[in-house]
Scaffold this motif. Structure first.
Motif, PDB file in Angstrom:
ATOM      1  N   GLY A 157       0.798  -1.223   0.000  1.00 26.25           N
ATOM      2  CA  GLY A 157       0.000   0.000   0.000  1.00 26.25           C
ATOM      3  C   GLY A 157       0.827   1.268   0.000  1.00 26.25           C
ATOM      4  N   ASP A 158       2.117   1.159   0.340  1.00 23.90           N
ATOM      5  CA  ASP A 158       2.991   2.330   0.281  1.00 23.90           C
ATOM      6  C   ASP A 158       3.037   2.862  -1.144  1.00 23.90           C
ATOM      7  N   ARG A 159       3.095   4.179  -1.272  1.00 20.94           N
ATOM      8  CA  ARG A 159       3.348   4.836  -2.558  1.00 20.94           C
ATOM      9  C   ARG A 159       4.673   5.559  -2.371  1.00 20.94           C
ATOM     10  N   LEU A 160       5.705   5.014  -2.994  1.00 21.44           N
ATOM     11  CA  LEU A 160       7.075   5.457  -2.746  1.00 21.44           C
ATOM     12  C   LEU A 160       7.658   6.232  -3.923  1.00 21.44           C
ATOM     13  N   SER A 161       8.356   7.310  -3.599  1.00 20.22           N
ATOM     14  CA  SER A 161       9.094   8.085  -4.590  1.00 20.22           C
ATOM     15  C   SER A 161      10.560   8.079  -4.202  1.00 20.22           C
ATOM     16  N   VAL A 162      11.408   8.154  -5.200  1.00 18.78           N
ATOM     17  CA  VAL A 162      12.854   8.103  -4.975  1.00 18.78           C
ATOM     18  C   VAL A 162      13.500   9.354  -5.555  1.00 18.78           C
ATOM     19  N   THR A 163      14.362   9.966  -4.763  1.00 21.00           N
ATOM     20  CA  THR A 163      15.179  11.075  -5.232  1.00 21.00           C
ATOM     21  C   THR A 163      16.628  10.590  -5.244  1.00 21.00           C
ATOM     22  N   SER A 164      17.254  10.636  -6.419  1.00 23.54           N
ATOM     23  CA  SER A 164      18.631  10.145  -6.581  1.00 23.54           C
ATOM     24  C   SER A 164      19.628  11.298  -6.555  1.00 23.54           C
ATOM     25  N   THR A 165      20.734  11.057  -5.868  1.00 25.61           N
ATOM     26  CA  THR A 165      21.827  12.025  -5.783  1.00 25.61           C
ATOM     27  C   THR A 165      23.140  11.303  -6.031  1.00 25.61           C
ATOM     28  N   ILE A 166      24.017  11.923  -6.799  1.00 23.75           N
ATOM     29  CA  ILE A 166      25.360  11.362  -6.989  1.00 23.75           C
ATOM     30  C   ILE A 166      26.157  11.668  -5.726  1.00 23.75           C
ATOM     31  N   GLU A 167      26.488  10.627  -5.018  1.00 21.53           N
ATOM     32  CA  GLU A 167      27.176  10.740  -3.730  1.00 21.53           C
ATOM     33  C   GLU A 167      28.691  10.847  -3.888  1.00 21.53           C
ATOM     34  N   ALA A 168      29.250  10.089  -4.838  1.00 18.35           N
ATOM     35  CA  ALA A 168      30.702  10.083  -5.016  1.00 18.35           C
ATOM     36  C   ALA A 168      31.039   9.591  -6.416  1.00 18.35           C
ATOM     37  N   ILE A 169      32.156  10.079  -6.921  1.00 17.16           N
ATOM     38  CA  ILE A 169      32.730   9.603  -8.178  1.00 17.16           C
ATOM     39  C   ILE A 169      34.219   9.433  -7.937  1.00 17.16           C
ATOM     40  N   LYS A 170      34.725   8.243  -8.252  1.00 17.60           N
ATOM     41  CA  LYS A 170      36.158   7.965  -8.102  1.00 17.60           C
ATOM     42  C   LYS A 170      36.662   7.272  -9.356  1.00 17.60           C
ATOM     43  N   SER A 171      37.934   7.387  -9.596  1.00 20.51           N
ATOM     44  CA  SER A 171      38.589   6.620 -10.655  1.00 20.51           C
ATOM     45  C   SER A 171      39.684   5.797 -10.011  1.00 20.51           C
ATOM     46  N   MET A 172      39.701   4.494 -10.321  1.00 18.90           N
ATOM     47  CA  MET A 172      40.729   3.589  -9.800  1.00 18.90           C
ATOM     48  C   MET A 172      41.134   2.641 -10.914  1.00 18.90           C
ATOM     49  N   ALA A 173      42.390   2.621 -11.220  1.00 22.56           N
ATOM     50  CA  ALA A 173      42.942   1.733 -12.246  1.00 22.56           C
ATOM     51  C   ALA A 173      42.179   1.870 -13.566  1.00 22.56           C
ATOM     52  N   GLY A 174      41.771   3.084 -13.888  1.00 18.38           N
ATOM     53  CA  GLY A 174      41.062   3.344 -15.130  1.00 18.38           C
ATOM     54  C   GLY A 174      39.569   3.079 -15.072  1.00 18.38           C
ATOM     55  N   ASN A 175      39.089   2.522 -13.946  1.00 17.68           N
ATOM     56  CA  ASN A 175      37.663   2.264 -13.762  1.00 17.68           C
ATOM     57  C   ASN A 175      37.010   3.485 -13.118  1.00 17.68           C
ATOM     58  N   ASP A 176      35.812   3.824 -13.560  1.00 11.78           N
ATOM     59  CA  ASP A 176      35.030   4.872 -12.915  1.00 11.78           C
ATOM     60  C   ASP A 176      34.072   4.217 -11.928  1.00 11.78           C
ATOM     61  N   ILE A 177      34.049   4.727 -10.712  1.00 10.65           N
ATOM     62  CA  ILE A 177      33.179   4.197  -9.667  1.00 10.65           C
ATOM     63  C   ILE A 177      32.255   5.321  -9.231  1.00 10.65           C
ATOM     64  N   ILE A 178      30.958   5.062  -9.281  1.00  9.38           N
ATOM     65  CA  ILE A 178      29.977   6.085  -8.933  1.00  9.38           C
ATOM     66  C   ILE A 178      29.025   5.535  -7.880  1.00  9.38           C
ATOM     67  N   ASP A 179      28.826   6.316  -6.828  1.00  4.95           N
ATOM     68  CA  ASP A 179      27.864   5.970  -5.782  1.00  4.95           C
ATOM     69  C   ASP A 179      26.635   6.852  -5.959  1.00  4.95           C
ATOM     70  N   ILE A 180      25.472   6.205  -6.031  1.00  6.78           N
ATOM     71  CA  ILE A 180      24.209   6.921  -6.203  1.00  6.78           C
ATOM     72  C   ILE A 180      23.344   6.642  -4.971  1.00  6.78           C
ATOM     73  N   ARG A 181      22.986   7.709  -4.264  1.00  3.85           N
ATOM     74  CA  ARG A 181      22.127   7.583  -3.086  1.00  3.85           C
ATOM     75  C   ARG A 181      20.677   7.810  -3.504  1.00  3.85           C
ATOM     76  N   GLY A 182      19.823   6.859  -3.158  1.00  2.00           N
ATOM     77  CA  GLY A 182      18.393   6.982  -3.428  1.00  2.00           C
ATOM     78  C   GLY A 182      17.654   7.176  -2.120  1.00  2.00           C
ATOM     79  N   GLU A 183      17.042   8.333  -1.947  1.00  2.00           N
ATOM     80  CA  GLU A 183      16.239   8.608  -0.748  1.00  2.00           C
ATOM     81  C   GLU A 183      14.795   8.261  -1.083  1.00  2.00           C
TER      82      GLU A 183
END
Length: 150
Positions: free
Chosen positions: A100-126
């Motif tokens: 019965g919940d009606r849920l909405s999500v707001t996404s925010t880019i939390e972090a972006i890193k590069s390691m050994a040529g790889n891109d790592i992105i953290d996305i926070r969903g509230e």
């Protein structure tokens, strides 16, 4: 090419509400092999103090990952999704997700890193319910693998 660090902190508009249904919860619980009766039996859930069946903790991944699509598909960010693998997932609940919940999500880019040529992105969903109350925060880590030189 590394992702632009200036995108850290960028927030995307909330998603349209997703209505959580008993059948979706039951199907999800069955798919992951979790036989907790609070996921399938309203009376069992009520005996535990819930108003209706509740969802397994990872249930919200489907809606938070769909919401993260706004980030993934942002042409300005330039993420090459064909190179992306799922790196990690974390959840911090205020309360369980209920039928019965009606849920909405707001996404925010939390972090972006590069390691050994790889891109790592953290996305926070509230995740909030229809009344605007916080339900859960989900953090998704995506790894865009480096392009291998020939």
């Amino acid at each position: 090419m590394a992702l632009d660090q200036s995108f850290v902190g960028r927030t995307y508009p909330p998603t349209d509400p997703y209505e959580v249904g008993r059948e979706k919860i039951r199907e999800f619980a069955e798919a992951i092999g979790d036989t907790n009766p609070a996921y399938t039996d309203a009376e069992a859930a009520k005996a535990l103090g819930h108003s209706d069946v509740i969802a397994p903790p990872t249930f919200v991944f489907a809606i938070t990952f769909q919401a993260a699509g706004q980030v993934i598909e942002d042409p300005q960010l330039g993420l090459d999704y064909s190179r992306v693998v799922h790196g990690d997932q974390k959840f911090a609940y205020t309360r369980p997700v209920r039928s019965g919940d009606r849920l909405s999500v707001t996404s925010t880019i939390e972090a972006i890193k590069s390691m050994a040529g790889n891109d790592i992105i953290d996305i926070r969903g509230e995740v909030h319910d229809e009344a605007g109350e916080h339900v859960v925060t989900a953090v998704t880590k995506l790894v865009a693998r480096a392009v291998k030189e020939a």
